[in-house]
Design an enzyme around this catalytic site. Structure first.
Site, PDB file in Angstrom:
ATOM      1  N   HIS A  24       0.918  -1.117   0.007  1.00  0.00           N
ATOM      2  CA  HIS A  24       0.049   0.049   0.008  1.00  0.00           C
ATOM      3  C   HIS A  24       0.945   1.425   0.027  1.00  0.00           C
ATOM      4  O   HIS A  24       0.404   2.370  -0.069  1.00  0.00           O
ATOM      5  CB  HIS A  24      -0.841   0.198   1.365  1.00  0.00           C
ATOM      6  CG  HIS A  24      -0.146   0.261   2.505  1.00  0.00           C
ATOM      7  ND1 HIS A  24       0.419  -0.748   3.119  1.00  0.00           N
ATOM      8  CD2 HIS A  24      -0.109   1.591   3.184  1.00  0.00           C
ATOM      9  CE1 HIS A  24       0.784   0.023   4.213  1.00  0.00           C
ATOM     10  NE2 HIS A  24       0.765   1.404   4.255  1.00  0.00           N
TER      11      HIS A  24
HETATM   12  C1  UD1 Z   1      -1.781   6.109   5.454  1.00  0.00           C
HETATM   13  C2  UD1 Z   1      -0.547   6.544   6.005  1.00  0.00           C
HETATM   14  C3  UD1 Z   1       0.645   5.295   5.722  1.00  0.00           C
HETATM   15  C4  UD1 Z   1      -0.175   4.008   6.632  1.00  0.00           C
HETATM   16  C5  UD1 Z   1      -1.286   3.488   6.006  1.00  0.00           C
HETATM   17  C6  UD1 Z   1      -1.799   2.817   6.760  1.00  0.00           C
HETATM   18  C7  UD1 Z   1      -0.067   9.005   5.476  1.00  0.00           C
HETATM   19  C8  UD1 Z   1       0.670   9.814   4.803  1.00  0.00           C
HETATM   20  N1  UD1 Z   1      -0.078   7.480   5.282  1.00  0.00           N
HETATM   21  O1  UD1 Z   1      -1.588   5.669   3.945  1.00  0.00           O
HETATM   22  O2  UD1 Z   1       1.758   5.730   6.593  1.00  0.00           O
HETATM   23  O3  UD1 Z   1       0.849   3.111   6.488  1.00  0.00           O
HETATM   24  O4  UD1 Z   1      -2.324   4.639   6.011  1.00  0.00           O
HETATM   25  O5  UD1 Z   1      -3.092   1.830   5.924  1.00  0.00           O
HETATM   26  O6  UD1 Z   1      -0.772   9.165   6.483  1.00  0.00           O
HETATM   27  N2  UD1 Z   1      -9.008   4.950   0.873  1.00  0.00           N
HETATM   28  C9  UD1 Z   1     -10.316   4.666   0.727  1.00  0.00           C
HETATM   29  N3  UD1 Z   1     -10.737   4.280   1.939  1.00  0.00           N
HETATM   30  C10 UD1 Z   1     -10.510   4.654   3.103  1.00  0.00           C
HETATM   31  C11 UD1 Z   1      -9.219   5.317   3.251  1.00  0.00           C
HETATM   32  C12 UD1 Z   1      -8.357   5.373   2.333  1.00  0.00           C
HETATM   33  O7  UD1 Z   1     -10.723   4.379  -0.215  1.00  0.00           O
HETATM   34  O8  UD1 Z   1     -11.054   4.167   4.099  1.00  0.00           O
HETATM   35  C13 UD1 Z   1      -8.356   5.400  -0.473  1.00  0.00           C
HETATM   36  C14 UD1 Z   1      -8.458   6.860  -1.083  1.00  0.00           C
HETATM   37  O9  UD1 Z   1      -8.465   6.587  -2.165  1.00  0.00           O
HETATM   38  C15 UD1 Z   1      -7.153   7.557  -0.587  1.00  0.00           C
HETATM   39  C16 UD1 Z   1      -5.860   6.465  -0.443  1.00  0.00           C
HETATM   40  O10 UD1 Z   1      -6.724   5.316  -0.135  1.00  0.00           O
HETATM   41  O11 UD1 Z   1      -6.821   8.671  -1.266  1.00  0.00           O
HETATM   42  C17 UD1 Z   1      -5.071   6.815   0.326  1.00  0.00           C
HETATM   43  O12 UD1 Z   1      -5.531   6.864   1.997  1.00  0.00           O
HETATM   44  P1  UD1 Z   1      -4.622   7.722   2.852  1.00  0.00           P
HETATM   45  O13 UD1 Z   1      -5.006   7.873   3.955  1.00  0.00           O
HETATM   46  O14 UD1 Z   1      -4.256   9.036   2.300  1.00  0.00           O
HETATM   47  O15 UD1 Z   1      -3.130   7.157   2.877  1.00  0.00           O
HETATM   48  P2  UD1 Z   1      -2.686   5.406   3.001  1.00  0.00           P
HETATM   49  O16 UD1 Z   1      -2.295   4.956   1.831  1.00  0.00           O
HETATM   50  O17 UD1 Z   1      -3.906   4.811   3.563  1.00  0.00           O
HETATM   51  N1  UDP Z   2      -4.135  -5.315   8.664  1.00  0.00           N
HETATM   52  C1  UDP Z   2      -5.438  -5.610   8.819  1.00  0.00           C
HETATM   53  N2  UDP Z   2      -6.073  -6.134   7.521  1.00  0.00           N
HETATM   54  C2  UDP Z   2      -5.691  -5.988   6.336  1.00  0.00           C
HETATM   55  C3  UDP Z   2      -4.343  -5.395   6.115  1.00  0.00           C
HETATM   56  C4  UDP Z   2      -3.454  -5.049   7.508  1.00  0.00           C
HETATM   57  O1  UDP Z   2      -5.927  -5.818   9.877  1.00  0.00           O
HETATM   58  O2  UDP Z   2      -6.120  -6.248   5.357  1.00  0.00           O
HETATM   59  C5  UDP Z   2      -3.490  -4.842   9.864  1.00  0.00           C
HETATM   60  C6  UDP Z   2      -2.074  -5.659  10.052  1.00  0.00           C
HETATM   61  O3  UDP Z   2      -2.293  -6.752  10.614  1.00  0.00           O
HETATM   62  C7  UDP Z   2      -1.346  -4.466  11.024  1.00  0.00           C
HETATM   63  C8  UDP Z   2      -1.959  -3.423  10.503  1.00  0.00           C
HETATM   64  O4  UDP Z   2      -3.203  -3.573   9.794  1.00  0.00           O
HETATM   65  O5  UDP Z   2      -1.604  -4.762  12.304  1.00  0.00           O
HETATM   66  C9  UDP Z   2      -0.760  -2.641   9.580  1.00  0.00           C
HETATM   67  O6  UDP Z   2      -1.364  -1.555   8.880  1.00  0.00           O
HETATM   68  P1  UDP Z   2      -1.025  -1.147   7.541  1.00  0.00           P
HETATM   69  O7  UDP Z   2      -0.212  -2.084   6.896  1.00  0.00           O
HETATM   70  O8  UDP Z   2      -2.125  -0.367   6.891  1.00  0.00           O
HETATM   71  O9  UDP Z   2      -0.037   0.121   7.902  1.00  0.00           O
HETATM   72  P2  UDP Z   2       1.540   0.409   8.250  1.00  0.00           P
HETATM   73  O10 UDP Z   2       1.889  -0.440   9.510  1.00  0.00           O
HETATM   74  O11 UDP Z   2       2.259   0.057   7.099  1.00  0.00           O
HETATM   75  O12 UDP Z   2       1.506   1.694   8.718  1.00  0.00           O
END
Ligand code: UD1
Ligand code: UDP
Length: 362
Positions: A206
């Site tokens: 992601h």
């Molecule tokens: C964010 C964090 C990242 C973390 C990740 C965990 C920042 C800069 N990044 O990245 O560090 O590892 O969360 O998962 O804060 N979207 C949906 N539904 C949702 C949420 C997001 O469709 O409920 C889609 C949207 O298109 C959005 C994109 O995902 O633009 C990215 O979401 P965003 O929260 O900006 O960043 P993540 O990639 O989730």
């Molecule tokens: N996770 C989850 N469901 C998923 C993918 C990840 O519950 O489909 C959990 C995972 O076990 C871990 C946390 O989400 O505890 C990690 O989050 P993510 O990978 O979104 O973010 P990061 O840790 O890289 O910031």
């Protein structure tokens, strides 16, 4: 002591679960939970509150998605109002997302002390939005809860040391221990997905650096398709990555070759991790969970903040630039074990954070 806790993204819901449970057991602490709304889909947010029995957010900001500036800016504006109305003694933030930065920045500008859980992590790669968020949060915080010795060393190198830094262990280890057993009893994900224990590779992707460019994302998914010729590959797909794959015309092949799932709940995720032959991921949390369950991991990035996993031999970092090389590394990881150690503490990080926050001098 009145605490305002700010969370907003999936990994923060998992981190907050271990700490909030402790904080709310303390008579002299009141916690008010703010959900920024950075993650909002049911399977990115609500499912975690239900499964992990996290108290419902007291305040929801509903900021939704946007560019970094728009998203963080919306949070800042709304947090000003919340903090001025609530007048907390301290603001608690977690990890390195935009919700972390907004919580820390809004609080410190209004002179509310900030505590940062998961302080001191560094990739030393400023291309990552998370690196900027975590460096700033650490420099704004007056209490820093570091999960590892390496994190304490990183803070010291930036001049942050002394009484403000507490090595408490990793709250995600607390969670993996506490909920790991519940997962064994409560998750039917293997049956539901037609997977055999120790019969598949698990992958998650992601990060912006892996999803924003077509060639990089294509390399990763081609490598996963190669692996799937030998062993099934299951991918609970982050919405960001689903959108990117669809936009680049890569989703159909991924769905043909791999078992693509929607994002799964935490209990299902732990079950998928425990029973995987190997894990390929760019997630910070998933790298550590692989180690908690002693599953070999390949990290799809330039570097990792969790350096001890590489040193112990449980994790190998591979830049996803060549699909054949990457798939060979992933299949080569199956059956590989590293050394045993306990670099993330003893599963009591949440308790220790609660004790420190509620100590009279604070
Ligand atoms: C964010 C964090 C990242 C973390 C990740 C965990 C920042 C800069 N990044 O990245 O560090 O590892 O969360 O998962 O804060 N979207 C949906 N539904 C949702 C949420 C997001 O469709 O409920 C889609 C949207 O298109 C959005 C994109 O995902 O633009 C990215 O979401 P965003 O929260 O900006 O960043 P993540 O990639 O989730
Ligand atoms: N996770 C989850 N469901 C998923 C993918 C990840 O519950 O489909 C959990 C995972 O076990 C871990 C946390 O989400 O505890 C990690 O989050 P993510 O990978 O979104 O973010 P990061 O840790 O890289 O910031």
């Amino acid at each position: 002591m009145k605490l305002i806790t700010v969370v907003g993204a999936r990994p923060q819901f998992i981190k907050v679960a271990s700490v909030s449970r402790r904080l709310r057991a303390l008579a002299d602490v009141t916690e008010r939970l703010v959900h920024t709304g950075q993650h909002y889909d049911d399977n990115m947010s609500r499912v975690f509150f239900e499964e992990l029995e996290i108290p419902k957010p007291d305040i929801s900001l509903d900021v939704g998605s946007g560019t970094h500036g728009v998203q963080t800016g919306r949070m800042l504006a709304l947090l000003d109002e919340v903090l001025l109305a609530e007048q907390p003694d301290r603001v608690l933030v977690y990890g390195d997302t935009n919700s972390t930065l907004a919580g820390a920045l809004a609080a410190s500008k209004l002179h509310y002390p900030v505590a940062h859980v998961e302080a001191g992590l560094r990739s030393y790669n400023r291309e990552m939005p998370e690196e900027i968020n975590r460096v700033l949060a650490d420099h704004l915080a007056d209490i820093l809860f570091a999960p590892t010795n390496a994190a304490v060393d990183n803070l010291r190198r930036e001049g942050i040391e002394g009484n403000s830094v507490h090595l408490v262990g990793d709250v995600m280890y607390d969670a993996a221990l506490y909920y790991g057993e519940k997962a064994e009893r409560g998750s039917a994900v293997l049956d539901r997905s037609g997977l055999r224990a120790n019969g598949y590779v698990l992958a998650t992707v992601h990060r912006a650096e892996n999803t924003d460019e077509r060639s990089r994302l294509a390399t990763i998914f081609e490598a996963l398709s190669n692996v799937a010729e030998e062993v099934p590959v299951v991918v609970p797909l982050h919405p960001r990555s689903r959108k990117a794959l669809a936009g680049f015309g890569l989703l159909d092949r991924a769905q043909r070759d791999l078992k693509i799932l929607p994002p799964v709940g935490y209990l299902d995720m732990l079950m998928l991790e425990k029973n995987a032959l190997a894990i390929a991921t760019d997630s910070g949390g998933v790298q550590k969970e692989a180690f908690f369950y002693r599953v070999p991991c390949v990290t799809l990035r330039e570097e990792t903040e969790w350096v001890e996993l590489v040193d112990l031999g449980w994790n190998r970092v591979v830049v996803p630039s060549d699909a054949d090389h990457l798939s060979a590394v992933i299949t080569g990881a199956i059956g590989r074990a590293g050394k045993d150690a306990a670099p993330y503490g003893h599963g009591d990080a949440g308790t220790r954070i609660g004790e420190i926050l509620s100590a009279p001098s604070r």
